[in-house]
Design an enzyme around this catalytic site. Structure first.
Site, PDB file in Angstrom:
ATOM      1  N   LEU A 205       0.892  -1.161   0.000  1.00 38.97           N
ATOM      2  CA  LEU A 205       0.000   0.000   0.000  1.00 38.97           C
ATOM      3  C   LEU A 205       0.924   1.203   0.000  1.00 38.97           C
ATOM      4  O   LEU A 205       1.800   1.310   0.858  1.00 38.97           O
ATOM      5  CB  LEU A 205      -0.903   0.005   1.237  1.00 38.97           C
ATOM      6  CG  LEU A 205      -1.893   1.175   1.338  1.00 38.97           C
ATOM      7  CD1 LEU A 205      -3.146   0.754   2.086  1.00 38.97           C
ATOM      8  CD2 LEU A 205      -1.290   2.409   2.003  1.00 38.97           C
ATOM      9  N   GLU A 206       0.738   2.082  -0.967  1.00 41.00           N
ATOM     10  CA  GLU A 206       1.653   3.218  -1.080  1.00 41.00           C
ATOM     11  C   GLU A 206       0.864   4.517  -1.141  1.00 41.00           C
ATOM     12  O   GLU A 206      -0.145   4.606  -1.844  1.00 41.00           O
ATOM     13  CB  GLU A 206       2.501   3.051  -2.351  1.00 41.00           C
ATOM     14  CG  GLU A 206       3.895   3.619  -2.233  1.00 41.00           C
ATOM     15  CD  GLU A 206       4.809   3.141  -3.376  1.00 41.00           C
ATOM     16  OE1 GLU A 206       5.593   2.206  -3.146  1.00 41.00           O
ATOM     17  OE2 GLU A 206       4.742   3.722  -4.471  1.00 41.00           O
ATOM     18  N   ASN A 325      -3.573 -10.423 -13.376  1.00 40.37           N
ATOM     19  CA  ASN A 325      -3.377 -11.885 -13.527  1.00 40.37           C
ATOM     20  C   ASN A 325      -4.738 -12.515 -13.782  1.00 40.37           C
ATOM     21  O   ASN A 325      -5.431 -12.927 -12.830  1.00 40.37           O
ATOM     22  CB  ASN A 325      -2.809 -12.507 -12.242  1.00 40.37           C
ATOM     23  CG  ASN A 325      -1.334 -12.241 -12.036  1.00 40.37           C
ATOM     24  OD1 ASN A 325      -0.670 -11.671 -12.888  1.00 40.37           O
ATOM     25  ND2 ASN A 325      -0.828 -12.649 -10.887  1.00 40.37           N
ATOM     26  N   MET A 376       8.796   0.943  -4.303  1.00 37.40           N
ATOM     27  CA  MET A 376       9.098   1.661  -3.046  1.00 37.40           C
ATOM     28  C   MET A 376       9.832   2.970  -3.291  1.00 37.40           C
ATOM     29  O   MET A 376       9.423   4.016  -2.819  1.00 37.40           O
ATOM     30  CB  MET A 376       9.913   0.797  -2.077  1.00 37.40           C
ATOM     31  CG  MET A 376       9.153  -0.338  -1.479  1.00 37.40           C
ATOM     32  SD  MET A 376      10.028  -1.112  -0.102  1.00 37.40           S
ATOM     33  CE  MET A 376      11.388  -1.928  -0.936  1.00 37.40           C
ATOM     34  N   HIS A 399       2.516  -3.966 -16.265  1.00 36.63           N
ATOM     35  CA  HIS A 399       1.873  -3.903 -14.945  1.00 36.63           C
ATOM     36  C   HIS A 399       2.800  -3.381 -13.858  1.00 36.63           C
ATOM     37  O   HIS A 399       2.355  -3.098 -12.752  1.00 36.63           O
ATOM     38  CB  HIS A 399       1.339  -5.275 -14.556  1.00 36.63           C
ATOM     39  CG  HIS A 399       2.362  -6.209 -13.959  1.00 36.63           C
ATOM     40  ND1 HIS A 399       3.571  -6.485 -14.555  1.00 36.63           N
ATOM     41  CD2 HIS A 399       2.330  -6.928 -12.808  1.00 36.63           C
ATOM     42  CE1 HIS A 399       4.238  -7.334 -13.797  1.00 36.63           C
ATOM     43  NE2 HIS A 399       3.520  -7.626 -12.746  1.00 36.63           N
ATOM     44  N   ALA A 401       7.307  -2.442 -12.756  1.00 31.44           N
ATOM     45  CA  ALA A 401       8.674  -2.241 -13.221  1.00 31.44           C
ATOM     46  C   ALA A 401       9.255  -3.565 -13.727  1.00 31.44           C
ATOM     47  O   ALA A 401      10.007  -3.603 -14.691  1.00 31.44           O
ATOM     48  CB  ALA A 401       9.538  -1.686 -12.098  1.00 31.44           C
TER      49      ALA A 401
END
Lengths: 476, 146
Positions: A205-206, A325, A376, A399, A401
């Site tokens: 969660l960012e 997915n 991150m 989707h 990096a």
């Protein structure tokens, strides 16, 4: 990856001609630098996908592709049931309907900065994350059944979200054709205490700042304002999806010879779409998609409750929720002819452009948002489905990096405490129950997310709308 | 002599690299020891096995059409027990008769402070799934999705 076997079609599009049993060619997206950095296994794996029965057009890899199991991560392939096409449990993966949803906050970065430390702590306390965590919602048999049939709608009806959230989720939050009766007791048991949990590994969660805008019209339509803050949640169908993948993979691998399917790689375990086993898997997988929708809906509710403590009145409306997915039945134009196909996207995001059938109403005129997760310390991105028709790769884009090195290599190179300290020095707070997990997920273990985004943009897979810089990250 | 005997009967556990996930490999003088080693490598993907107290035993039985699928079933049974019990295992005892496995795994509930678990195994995959006799030892290995 050795590029000598590939034919360069454009700067970001390469073709491996059909060879040695491949029924269709493989098309790889990405610039020369991204492709050279990919493992040779990506080429081997997408070549194997191209050997499966009933595959249509080409087998594709996205610019973030990396070595997976069976399918490469970042792989796309479509199958026609009328031509003996298959559904592959390995082509969807264990984390069925893993995906990203992004919530708008309308808050400025400065408002978050004033309470960032406390906000990070409260989110970390509230969002169950990592191995051994348990959700606060325990499902009995009847509730499990309703959740599997009704997905995010079930969660909203239970008070975990707003009705208007539903029109901003793929399939309006309820995957049709779900067959909960195909889900084993073991899969259900694995999910009992996992509703509203984030998981571990690359799930997060960012809280992110909208750092740059590239398409003002699309940004306006999506409600994105430079300098404002969004929350992105990356997770999937948790233990239920993992167990469904485990059970059907085995069953399909054993059944393949009876169906006359010669598997170039056992992990590509498949069954004909027209078979009972194929239909059972599709029904179970669709129920797992509902589980993922419901899980991200509950996590959104928990996130909103924490933000309400700090910013009374902040609503955090949902921008969109999209999985990466899945296997979806869709209509696509192939050589001028419209066909109903079953499109596998494993680590690839559906990227419908404006007007495409199946788009949620709020995005009918713009195309759907496509979320590209960072790592991150590196930016994430919001893209939009392309304008060109027909879309590339059955309307799919990247989707994330994509990993550039294994977890082992990452562990040898970084210490978790150092990663946390370096990110903190850059103003990014990371909260995780495992420093080793942080080291394995170090930003440097991933490709340059912006290189991936730019390649997807230039290849016409999706268009760049905004980049997002991380402010705080809850890692599982 | 005792030391040599102990070394010969101990399973060896190691990882091998895979792009996004983790390869687990067990080696041993017997097939059963190789399976025990693969199970230990599975735990090593999550936490240091030395930090896991073998307090509670869980019994696992599997039967499969071949040895590779028997390994897959053994590892997936452990993953299932780890998930539903919120457990980690550090000691294993396996008996294999033909294509039937009877196993015991000793462990304890996850203690997030003490174990600092890194990743959650989702499932053992068919990728890199091998069981065989190499260089004088039994080897059992596959990639685990984490």
């Amino acid at each position: 990856m050795e590029l000598s076997r590939l034919e360069r079609l454009t700067n970001e599009k390469w073709r491996l001609k059909a060879e040695r049993g491949m029924r269709v060619p493989a098309i790889l997206f990405g610039d020369g630098e991204l492709l050279r950095a990919m493992d040779d296994k990506v080429l081997e794996q997408i070549g194997n996908v191209a050997r499966l029965p009933g595959i249509v057009g080409a087998a594709y890899t996205m610019p973030d592709a990396h070595w997976g199991y069976g399918f490469p991560i970042g792989g796309v392939a479509a199958f026609d049931p009328g031509e003996g096409g298959v559904v592959s449990a390995g082509g969807v993966g264990f984390d069925i309907a893993c995906g990203v949803r992004t919530l708008l906050t309308g808050l400025k970065r400065s408002e978050i900065e004033s309470c960032k430390e406390a906000l990070a702590e409260r989110l970390f306390e509230t969002i169950p994350a990592g191995v051994g965590s348990r959700g606060r919602i325990l499902l009995d048999e009847a509730e499990m059944e309703r959740m599997l049939a009704s997905g995010a709608r079930w969660a909203v009806e239970r008070g975990w979200g707003e009705p208007e959230d539903l029109e901003r989720i793929e399939e309006e939050g309820v995957m049709k054709g779900a067959r909960p009766q195909e889900i084993s007791e073991r899969a259900r048991r694995r999910q009992e205490a996992e509703m509203g949990t984030l998981g571990s590994g690359n799930h997060y969660l960012e809280v992110q700042e909208i750092a740059a805008l590239f398409d003002e019209a699309a940004a306006r339509a999506f409600g994105l304002v430079r300098g404002e803050v969004v929350v992105s949640i990356h997770c999937g169908s948790r233990g239920l999806g993992h167990q469904i993948g485990t059970e059907f993979l085995r069953e399909m691998a054993l059944a393949a010879p009876a169906f006359g399917i010669r598997l170039p790689d056992l992990e590509l375990a498949s069954a004909p779409l027209s078979s009972l086993l194929g239909e059972r898997y599709l029904g179970a997988m669709r129920a797992a998609i509902n589980c993922a929708f419901a899980n991200r809906q509950i996590l959104s509710h928990l996130t909103r409750s924490v933000f309400a403590e700090f910013f009374p009145g902040a609503r955090l409306p949902l921008l969109f929720d999209v999985s990466h997915n899945t296997c979806k039945e869709e209509e696509h134009e192939v050589e001028g002819e419209k066909r109903r196909l079953f499109v596998h996207r494993k680590g690839a995001t559906r990227a419908f452009g404006a007007g495409q059938e199946g788009l949620p109403a709020p995005f009918a005129a713009t195309g759907q948002p496509v979320f590209i997760g960072g790592s991150m310390g590196s930016p994430s991105a919001i893209m939009v489905g392309p304008q060109a028709r027909p879309e590339e790769a059955f309307a799919s884009s990247c989707h994330g990096a994509g990993r550039a090195m294994s977890r082992h290599q990452a562990l040898r190179r970084w210490r978790g405490s150092e990663v946390v300290a370096e990110l903190r020095a850059r103003g990014i707070i990371v909260k995780s129950p495992s420093l080793r997990g942080v080291a394995e997920e170090a930003p440097g273990a991933y490709k340059d997310s912006l290189a991936v985004v730019n390649a997807a943009h230039l290849a016409g897979l999706s268009r760049k709308v905004a980049t997002l810089e991380p402010l705080l990250c809850i890692k599982g | 002599m005792e030391g040599k005997a102990a070394a010969k009967s101990a399973p060896r556990a190691e990882h091998f690299s895979h792009g996004a996930d983790i390869g687990v490999r067990g080696r041993g003088a017997t097939l059963a020891l190789a399976f025990e080693g693969a199970a230990l490598a599975l735990t090593m993907a999550v936490a240091d096995p030395l930090s896991v107290r073998p307090e509670t035993v869980v019994e696992i039985r599997c039967e499969a059409p071949d040895l590779r699928l028997l390994l897959l079933d053994w590892l997936n049974a452990l993953i299932y027990e780890m998930a539903v019990r919120r457990f980690l295992f550090s000691r294993f005892a396996v008996v294999i008769e033909g294509l039937r496995l009877c196993g015991r795994a000793w462990g304890e509930s996850v203690d997030r402070a003490r174990h600092a678990p890194a990743v959650e195994p989702k499932g053992a995959t068919l990728t890199g799934l091998e069981v065989g006799f190499r260089d004088g030892l039994w080897v059992a290995e596959c990639v685990v999705d984490v």
